[in-house]
Design a protein around this motif. Sequence first.
Motif, PDB file in Angstrom:
ATOM      1  N   SER A  95       0.853  -1.179   0.000  1.00 48.42           N
ATOM      2  CA  SER A  95       0.000   0.000   0.000  1.00 48.42           C
ATOM      3  C   SER A  95       0.894   1.237   0.000  1.00 48.42           C
ATOM      4  O   SER A  95       1.804   1.355   0.818  1.00 48.42           O
ATOM      5  N   GLY A 125       0.032   5.182  -0.079  1.00 51.18           N
ATOM      6  CA  GLY A 125      -1.020   6.187  -0.103  1.00 51.18           C
ATOM      7  C   GLY A 125      -2.357   5.524  -0.362  1.00 51.18           C
ATOM      8  O   GLY A 125      -2.726   4.577   0.320  1.00 51.18           O
ATOM      9  N   ARG A 126      -3.048   5.978  -1.390  1.00 55.26           N
ATOM     10  CA  ARG A 126      -4.347   5.395  -1.739  1.00 55.26           C
ATOM     11  C   ARG A 126      -4.219   4.272  -2.758  1.00 55.26           C
ATOM     12  O   ARG A 126      -5.210   3.665  -3.155  1.00 55.26           O
ATOM     13  N   ASN A 127      -3.007   3.986  -3.192  1.00 56.09           N
ATOM     14  CA  ASN A 127      -2.783   2.959  -4.209  1.00 56.09           C
ATOM     15  C   ASN A 127      -2.281   1.671  -3.584  1.00 56.09           C
ATOM     16  O   ASN A 127      -1.582   1.688  -2.569  1.00 56.09           O
ATOM     17  N   ARG A 128      -2.642   0.568  -4.238  1.00 55.42           N
ATOM     18  CA  ARG A 128      -2.153  -0.745  -3.814  1.00 55.42           C
ATOM     19  C   ARG A 128      -1.516  -1.424  -5.010  1.00 55.42           C
ATOM     20  O   ARG A 128      -2.013  -1.335  -6.129  1.00 55.42           O
TER      21      ARG A 128
END
Length: 106
Positions: free
Chosen positions: A75, A77-80
Amino acid sequence: MADELLPQPDTADIELVKVLHALGDPVRLRLLAIYADGAEHTCDPRGLGLEQLHKSTVSHHMRVLREAGITSTRSAGRNRFVRLRCDDLDARFPGLLDALLRSLER
């Protein structure tokens, strides 16, 4: 914010029954084939060629693969970002991953 690995089993704790159960779904088998290139992949269904599936459905399949020990998810930030745990699977079950990937090529 630092990158964070989502919870996953240690190599020694990966169980064959859980791996095979996780791969008993056609979508997850397709994800296995996609992840076999060794690269990190996002969770975006469009980037995976799974446009017909809702993002939450793809996320569910990714969670099942991660919890079985097949993939690792980072992970940021908001990205995976998801990657196949080739070395861990080969160490735990030598030859299994190669056999599965060969069978998908047919």
